[in-house]
Design a protein around this motif. Sequence first.
Motif, PDB file in Angstrom:
ATOM      1  N   VAL A 250       0.844  -1.197   0.000  1.00 38.95           N
ATOM      2  CA  VAL A 250       0.000   0.000   0.000  1.00 38.95           C
ATOM      3  C   VAL A 250       0.882   1.251   0.000  1.00 38.95           C
ATOM      4  CG1 VAL A 250      -1.613   1.334   1.409  1.00 38.95           C
ATOM      5  CG2 VAL A 250      -2.015  -1.097   1.032  1.00 38.95           C
ATOM      6  N   GLN A 251       1.953   1.219   0.804  1.00 39.89           N
ATOM      7  CA  GLN A 251       2.856   2.367   0.843  1.00 39.89           C
ATOM      8  C   GLN A 251       3.500   2.605  -0.516  1.00 39.89           C
ATOM      9  OE1 GLN A 251       5.238   1.443   4.437  1.00 39.89           O
ATOM     10  NE2 GLN A 251       4.814   3.561   4.994  1.00 39.89           N
ATOM     11  N   ARG A 252       3.893   1.502  -1.166  1.00 43.70           N
ATOM     12  CA  ARG A 252       4.495   1.634  -2.503  1.00 43.70           C
ATOM     13  C   ARG A 252       3.499   2.244  -3.481  1.00 43.70           C
ATOM     14  NH1 ARG A 252       6.634  -4.040  -3.767  1.00 43.70           N
ATOM     15  NH2 ARG A 252       6.378  -4.463  -1.552  1.00 43.70           N
ATOM     16  N   ALA A 253       2.223   1.829  -3.337  1.00 44.03           N
ATOM     17  CA  ALA A 253       1.182   2.374  -4.221  1.00 44.03           C
ATOM     18  C   ALA A 253       1.002   3.862  -3.964  1.00 44.03           C
ATOM     19  CB  ALA A 253      -0.128   1.626  -4.013  1.00 44.03           C
ATOM     20  N   LEU A 254       1.062   4.261  -2.684  1.00 38.55           N
ATOM     21  CA  LEU A 254       0.886   5.671  -2.355  1.00 38.55           C
ATOM     22  C   LEU A 254       2.055   6.516  -2.864  1.00 38.55           C
ATOM     23  CD1 LEU A 254      -0.658   5.548   1.237  1.00 38.55           C
ATOM     24  CD2 LEU A 254      -1.741   6.441  -0.826  1.00 38.55           C
ATOM     25  N   VAL A 255       3.256   5.929  -2.865  1.00 37.49           N
ATOM     26  CA  VAL A 255       4.422   6.646  -3.395  1.00 37.49           C
ATOM     27  C   VAL A 255       4.181   7.006  -4.855  1.00 37.49           C
ATOM     28  CG1 VAL A 255       6.842   6.333  -4.089  1.00 37.49           C
ATOM     29  CG2 VAL A 255       6.123   5.738  -1.765  1.00 37.49           C
ATOM     30  N   LEU A 256       3.551   6.071  -5.592  1.00 37.81           N
ATOM     31  CA  LEU A 256       3.296   6.293  -7.019  1.00 37.81           C
ATOM     32  C   LEU A 256       2.265   7.406  -7.258  1.00 37.81           C
ATOM     33  CD1 LEU A 256       3.191   2.605  -8.314  1.00 37.81           C
ATOM     34  CD2 LEU A 256       5.062   4.255  -8.550  1.00 37.81           C
ATOM     35  N   VAL A 257       1.453   7.671  -6.237  1.00 33.20           N
ATOM     36  CA  VAL A 257       0.439   8.722  -6.367  1.00 33.20           C
ATOM     37  C   VAL A 257       1.106  10.087  -6.573  1.00 33.20           C
ATOM     38  CG1 VAL A 257      -1.343   9.975  -5.059  1.00 33.20           C
ATOM     39  CG2 VAL A 257      -1.359   7.480  -5.103  1.00 33.20           C
ATOM     40  N   GLY A 258       2.270  10.290  -5.933  1.00 33.67           N
ATOM     41  CA  GLY A 258       3.025  11.529  -6.134  1.00 33.67           C
ATOM     42  C   GLY A 258       2.717  12.581  -5.082  1.00 33.67           C
ATOM     43  N   VAL A 259       3.703  13.459  -4.862  1.00 33.64           N
ATOM     44  CA  VAL A 259       3.612  14.456  -3.787  1.00 33.64           C
ATOM     45  C   VAL A 259       2.415  15.415  -3.920  1.00 33.64           C
ATOM     46  CG1 VAL A 259       4.795  16.433  -2.724  1.00 33.64           C
ATOM     47  CG2 VAL A 259       6.045  14.302  -3.149  1.00 33.64           C
ATOM     48  N   PRO A 260       2.186  16.033  -5.096  1.00 34.94           N
ATOM     49  CA  PRO A 260       1.064  16.999  -5.168  1.00 34.94           C
ATOM     50  C   PRO A 260      -0.283  16.372  -4.798  1.00 34.94           C
ATOM     51  CG  PRO A 260       2.420  17.103  -7.161  1.00 34.94           C
ATOM     52  CD  PRO A 260       2.881  15.920  -6.387  1.00 34.94           C
ATOM     53  N   GLU A 261      -0.505  15.156  -5.299  1.00 33.13           N
ATOM     54  CA  GLU A 261      -1.781  14.480  -5.012  1.00 33.13           C
ATOM     55  C   GLU A 261      -1.870  14.110  -3.524  1.00 33.13           C
ATOM     56  OE1 GLU A 261      -5.474  13.043  -6.087  1.00 33.13           O
ATOM     57  OE2 GLU A 261      -4.076  14.210  -7.325  1.00 33.13           O
ATOM     58  N   LEU A 262      -0.751  13.640  -2.952  1.00 33.04           N
ATOM     59  CA  LEU A 262      -0.746  13.275  -1.531  1.00 33.04           C
ATOM     60  C   LEU A 262      -1.001  14.502  -0.660  1.00 33.04           C
ATOM     61  CD1 LEU A 262       2.239  10.741  -1.361  1.00 33.04           C
ATOM     62  CD2 LEU A 262      -0.189  10.222  -1.121  1.00 33.04           C
ATOM     63  N   GLU A 263      -0.424  15.656  -1.088  1.00 32.77           N
ATOM     64  CA  GLU A 263      -0.650  16.887  -0.318  1.00 32.77           C
ATOM     65  C   GLU A 263      -2.114  17.296  -0.383  1.00 32.77           C
ATOM     66  OE1 GLU A 263       2.472  19.423  -1.907  1.00 32.77           O
ATOM     67  OE2 GLU A 263       3.588  19.217  -0.005  1.00 32.77           O
ATOM     68  N   ALA A 264      -2.735  17.087  -1.542  1.00 36.79           N
ATOM     69  CA  ALA A 264      -4.160  17.410  -1.688  1.00 36.79           C
ATOM     70  C   ALA A 264      -5.005  16.514  -0.769  1.00 36.79           C
ATOM     71  CB  ALA A 264      -4.588  17.238  -3.139  1.00 36.79           C
ATOM     72  N   ILE A 265      -4.633  15.218  -0.696  1.00 34.56           N
ATOM     73  CA  ILE A 265      -5.355  14.292   0.188  1.00 34.56           C
ATOM     74  C   ILE A 265      -5.202  14.723   1.643  1.00 34.56           C
ATOM     75  CG2 ILE A 265      -5.397  11.893   1.058  1.00 34.56           C
ATOM     76  CD1 ILE A 265      -4.521  10.998  -1.774  1.00 34.56           C
ATOM     77  N   LEU A 266      -3.967  15.148   1.992  1.00 33.07           N
ATOM     78  CA  LEU A 266      -3.678  15.591   3.369  1.00 33.07           C
ATOM     79  C   LEU A 266      -4.563  16.773   3.762  1.00 33.07           C
ATOM     80  CD1 LEU A 266      -1.777  15.196   5.829  1.00 33.07           C
ATOM     81  CD2 LEU A 266      -0.220  16.823   4.765  1.00 33.07           C
ATOM     82  N   VAL A 267      -4.692  17.731   2.841  1.00 29.42           N
ATOM     83  CA  VAL A 267      -5.494  18.927   3.119  1.00 29.42           C
ATOM     84  C   VAL A 267      -6.979  18.566   3.218  1.00 29.42           C
ATOM     85  CG1 VAL A 267      -6.258  21.156   2.184  1.00 29.42           C
ATOM     86  CG2 VAL A 267      -3.836  20.510   2.057  1.00 29.42           C
ATOM     87  N   GLU A 268      -7.448  17.757   2.274  1.00 30.66           N
ATOM     88  CA  GLU A 268      -8.885  17.482   2.210  1.00 30.66           C
ATOM     89  C   GLU A 268      -9.351  16.450   3.234  1.00 30.66           C
ATOM     90  OE1 GLU A 268     -10.073  16.526  -1.838  1.00 30.66           O
ATOM     91  OE2 GLU A 268      -8.885  18.250  -2.509  1.00 30.66           O
ATOM     92  N   ASP A 269      -8.613  15.359   3.332  1.00 31.25           N
ATOM     93  CA  ASP A 269      -9.119  14.231   4.132  1.00 31.25           C
ATOM     94  C   ASP A 269      -8.340  13.986   5.421  1.00 31.25           C
ATOM     95  OD1 ASP A 269     -10.902  13.779   2.026  1.00 31.25           O
ATOM     96  OD2 ASP A 269      -9.406  12.578   0.955  1.00 31.25           O
ATOM     97  N   LYS A 270      -7.186  14.573   5.554  1.00 30.44           N
ATOM     98  CA  LYS A 270      -6.311  14.393   6.735  1.00 30.44           C
ATOM     99  C   LYS A 270      -5.735  12.980   6.858  1.00 30.44           C
ATOM    100  CE  LYS A 270      -7.137  18.490   8.926  1.00 30.44           C
ATOM    101  NZ  LYS A 270      -7.244  19.253   7.646  1.00 30.44           N
TER     102      LYS A 270
END
Length: 310
Positions: A250-270
Amino acid sequence: MAMEVSSDRWIKCISTQGNIRGVAIQATELVQQMAERHQLKGQAVQGLGEAVVGALLIASYCKAGQRINLNIQGSGPFKQALVDAHPDGTVRGYIIERGEPQAPGAPLGEDFGPWGEGLLSVLRTREGDEVAAKPYIGTVPLLTGHLAKDLSFYWVQSEQIPSAVGLAVNMEGDRVSSAGGFLVQALPGASALDVRVLEHHISEIQSLAKSIAENSSPMHLLSQIFQSTAFVVVEEKPVQFQCNCSWERVQRALVLVGVPELEAILVEDKSAIVKCDFCSTEYRMDEGELRGLILRLKEASASGVDEVSD
Ligand SMILES: [Zn+2]
């Protein structure tokens, strides 16, 4: 911790003349377990159960290290089933229900089974080299919408092996009371008479569902099919549900999502929730972990390292 003993298993046999082989599967507990994981009810349990037993029947004749994906796309109440099965007897899979009334304009004949029209494909790969080695893919149309019949057609059409397939899942309320199936195949050297005798025995099992409700033992089923044709058991193996998803994957899959998308998830969903389709396990990365991952990815890209190591 005591291991739960399941009687789910397959038994493979071959006629003593070596011209007809068969495999019968009992998968009652396995199908019940998968239905619970995916929170399925009624017809969907039977749909997934048939697909799982069908995939295991194919996997039972794969070489060690291979795996098969059975992918069924239909027009009936089930949109799709995807099952991943291995010759070691492990299997995982899921079903997607249509969830909406069937589109008008494509009336199916009364004899059409629950899968409706569509495609059935089998992908055969060796573990770990999906890219390197060319996988084998056989695709056939769903001719009847009954999975057992369409799998028989698959074997004849795609693998050129005359075959008979039976699949059945019985329910008592919301529980699976019995689930199983068989695959019988004529090998080179089988005479037309040999094949007719077995076909006759199979037709005598008027209802496979009724037969396995009375006795779901694979050996019992093989004796009913082979009767006076002598056979020897070549393999008996437990079958079980197993998913290879993990927190690391799962972590490897999240790495592939990329920083901008992960930051958007962090802001929206925490937090990030990743659900494995095959087993319905949910992996949750909380705010702190998500921040940590983003930080590591940024540091890695700043120092020119492509991958993040744990
Ligand atoms: Zn999983």
